[in-house]
Scaffold this active site. Structure first.
Site, PDB file in Angstrom:
ATOM      1  N   GLY A 110       0.824  -1.197   0.000  1.00 58.51           N
ATOM      2  CA  GLY A 110       0.000   0.000   0.000  1.00 58.51           C
ATOM      3  C   GLY A 110       0.864   1.256   0.000  1.00 58.51           C
ATOM      4  O   GLY A 110       2.021   1.248   0.454  1.00 58.51           O
ATOM      5  N   GLU A 111       0.303   2.314  -0.530  1.00 56.91           N
ATOM      6  CA  GLU A 111       1.052   3.563  -0.625  1.00 56.91           C
ATOM      7  C   GLU A 111       1.424   4.079   0.756  1.00 56.91           C
ATOM      8  O   GLU A 111       0.597   4.156   1.657  1.00 56.91           O
ATOM      9  CB  GLU A 111       0.227   4.615  -1.369  1.00 56.91           C
ATOM     10  CG  GLU A 111       0.972   5.917  -1.595  1.00 56.91           C
ATOM     11  CD  GLU A 111       0.332   6.794  -2.654  1.00 56.91           C
ATOM     12  OE1 GLU A 111       0.758   7.939  -2.810  1.00 56.91           O
ATOM     13  OE2 GLU A 111      -0.602   6.302  -3.339  1.00 56.91           O
ATOM     14  N   GLY A 112       2.678   4.441   0.930  1.00 59.91           N
ATOM     15  CA  GLY A 112       3.192   4.944   2.196  1.00 59.91           C
ATOM     16  C   GLY A 112       3.942   3.896   2.986  1.00 59.91           C
ATOM     17  O   GLY A 112       4.754   4.233   3.860  1.00 59.91           O
TER      18      GLY A 112
END
Length: 653
Positions: free
Chosen positions: A557-559
């Site tokens: 996931g992004e981050g």
């Protein structure tokens, strides 16, 4: 009011600088204004002065009321102290007030005490208060005693009132330059139901957040959690509601507040601190060649912190943007999946929350507007874009006010990859299929049909907008959507507050692409730890000049990759900040004074006065192969190896 975040404001300016007009524009939207005129009437034969006063009167709307204090300068403090919280008071100007105060008819008088009374009234004022005053400190010292008395008294008054006011602005040639940012104060904005407010799921009210009765409540911040690694984490209490701090003062202002538009002049990192910090790494006492590619982290931190010896980031906040994209952009995404991820993060569960907990970072989940199908029409309306940009700016402002030293941008919305591909196609001329990654469903299987649907949606959106201006706000409205717009506002607000940002994923880099057209300085405050193997991130990084540090290829996931890399980045900064200089370059070794080791073999004779640690003469070694060797001047012709020093001062074998 024209500027959010202040209650009392001092407007300074020279003669004909436009200070009065600027002050009047700040209160133009108030339903009623109490205008306090301080200047005396003057000589009846002075027509020029009379014309000036008449021009001031002509600019005042009919709804304003005018009060005169020229007869008694002490009355000004009473007028300010007696103003109610709903009143708006404009005082123009303190120069006339000081003139009356120094008039012989009011002597003897304690002028200092009168100024102190006025400052105390300003500091305690509950009304919206704007005071105008001439700035006399830039002129020559007057040659007459009366002139010096006036400038001294007005300068002392300006200093006292500036200290008492929330904000101070200097108007030069009609252009405002803000000298003192405003402290956050409660603002009259619509209430949005949230934790701790009326209408929230827990049934609590705004009063529990400390909002004063009778004043409209400020919308509470989205939940800010400090996740734990316990099996059943409990969300931490939300941060108290805080008003949007005063806008960055380099930005244009209009009656509606902050204007986010192309060409904004925002700060740049320190040009000298970064290179100096990297050069300093070569002098540290390390056993190897150094930090490798992590020297870029040291240079980035040094430039953004403004020092050649940067320190590790101790206060980190993760902004998780939850904003879905509907239509073909979200093909292959299970309905409600992004909302489930957001709930998971709010509860301190999931990959991102656990990584944040391990890194000691707080996690703030932010709901962004849902984007309409881009193949059919604009993703957002222009008003929604403005609101999203301001929301992102406000998030960065609030983080800076809370002492956050580093922001991490993350996202969990459906269809974010397709929206980022559309933004890249519009801003960098990319081909959507080349920058749109493969679609993987919840079972871990590649869904080529969903990928083709997303490509078609982006293609149709680009065809629909082929005649658009493709400026920043147009791209956000037509293609980007709410999460990209909020992320863009975060980058701009963080740049304005000199707050570095870690980008990780398509939403962050798409916001970086859009922010270029609004403020080119924003990209210099961004660091990209990893590209994640995503083609959109690779392309945007190349365009923005952001070289990824690592190649982790995490797909959590992004981050997540940024948080996984954060401990490593902190370690590099800790080493750069704490390691001493190598002893051979002037540093102190741990075990005392540094001495050159004695040669292992026989060397030239030394005199009794020569220190035992003197560097030995260089001896030419014997050739390795057959043949006559060079003549030697030392007593030993066997070519015994001796320690020598290279040009850098490091010892070489």
């Amino acid at each position: 009011m024209s500027v959010d975040g202040w209650n009392t404001l001092l407007v300074l300016g020279g003669i004909r600088s436009g200070k009065s007009e600027f002050a009047e524009s700040l209160v133009a939207d108030a339903p009623t204004v109490r205008y306090v005129a301080t200047a005396p009437a003057g000589d009846p034969d002075d027509t020029e002065w009379a014309n000036r006063l008449a021009a001031h009167r002509a600019r005042r709307p009919g709804s304003w009321t005018t009060e005169e204090t020229a007869g008694d300068p002490r009355r000004l403090a009473d007028v300010i102290a007696g103003a109610a919280p709903h009143d708006t008071v404009l005082v123009d100007d303190l120069g006339g007030w000081v003139t009356v105060l120094l008039d012989p008819t009011h002597q003897p008088a304690d002028d200092t005490a009168t100024v102190d009374e006025l400052a105390a009234a300003v500091r305690a004022s509950a009304a919206r208060l704007v005071l105008v005053s001439p700035e006399v400190g830039l002129s020559l010292v007057p040659t007459t005693p009366l002139g010096r008395a006036f400038t001294d008294a007005l300068g002392a008054t300006n200093r006292a009132i500036a200290d008492a006011c929330d904000a101070v602005v200097l108007v030069v040639a009609g252009q405002p330059s803000w000298l003192k940012p405003a402290a956050p104060r409660p603002l009259g904005v619509p209430v949005q139901p949230g934790p701790g407010q009326a209408g929230a799921p827990d049934g609590s009210t705004a009063a529990s957040n400390g909002v004063a009765p009778g004043r409209p409540a400020e919308p509470a911040l989205p939940e800010v959690l400090t996740p734990t690694v316990a099996p059943a984490p409990t969300p931490a209490p939300a941060e108290p509601a805080a008003a949007w701090a005063a806008p960055t003062m380099a930005l244009p202002m209009v009656s509606t507040g902050l204007v986010i538009q192309p060409g904004m002049e925002l700060p740049m990192p320190d040009d000298y601190a970064g290179p100096l910090a990297v050069e300093r790494l070569a002098t540290l006492d390390v056993p190897g060649a150094g930090l490798g590619v992590l020297d870029r982290v040291v240079g980035f931190a040094a430039a953004t912190q403004g020092t050649s010896t940067p320190t590790p980031w101790t206060s980190v906040r993760v902004l998780l943007l939850h904003g879905d994209h509907t239509g073909g952009a979200a093909a292959g995404t299970a309905p409600g999946e992004s909302a489930r991820r957001a709930r998971q993060a709010r509860a301190g569960r999931g990959a991102l929350a656990r990584l944040a907990a391990e890194s000691g970072a707080s996690l703030q989940v932010v709901d962004a507007p849902t984007a309409a199908p881009i193949e059919d029409g604009p993703a957002l309306t222009p008003d929604e874009v403005e609101a999203a940009l301001r929301q992102g700016w406000r998030l960065a402002e609030q983080a800076a006010e809370a002492g956050v030293q580093l922001l991490v941008l993350a996202a969990c919305g459906a269809g974010t990859e397709a929206a980022a591909a559309a933004v890249l196609a519009a801003t960098a001329g990319a081909e959507p299929p080349a920058v749109l990654g493969r679609v993987v469903n919840g079972a871990g299987e590649v869904d080529d049909a969903a990928w083709m649907t997303r490509c078609a949606a982006v293609r149709d959106a680009l065809h629909r907008t082929r005649r658009s201006t493709r400026d920043a706000k147009d791209v956000l409205a037509e293609l980007g959507g709410g999460d990209v717009a909020v992320a863009t506002g975060v980058l701009l607000g963080a740049t304005a507050r000199r707050l570095p940002v870690l980008l990780d994923g398509p939403v962050g880099v798409a916001a970086g692409m859009v922010s270029r057209d609004l403020a080119g300085q924003a990209r210099h405050w961004c660091l990209l730890p990893d590209h994640g193997g995503q083609p959109a991130v690779r392309l945007a990084a190349d365009v923005l000049g952001l070289t990824p540090l690592l190649d982790l290829r995490l797909d959590l996931g992004e981050g997540a990759a940024a948080l996984a890399a954060l401990p490593l980045l902190r370690s590099a900064l800790a080493l750069a900040a704490t390691l001493p200089v190598h002893p051979s370059l002037g540093g102190d070794p741990d075990d005392g004074d540094f001495t050159e080791p004695a040669p292992t073999g026989p060397g030239p004779a030394t005199t009794g006065s020569e220190p035992a640690t003197a560097e030995p003469d260089f001896a030419e070694p014997e050739p390795a192969g057959p043949g006559p060797g060079p003549a030697t001047t030392g007593p030993d012709s066997t070519g015994t190896d001796e320690a020598v020093s290279d040009a850098s001062g490091r010892r070489a074998g």
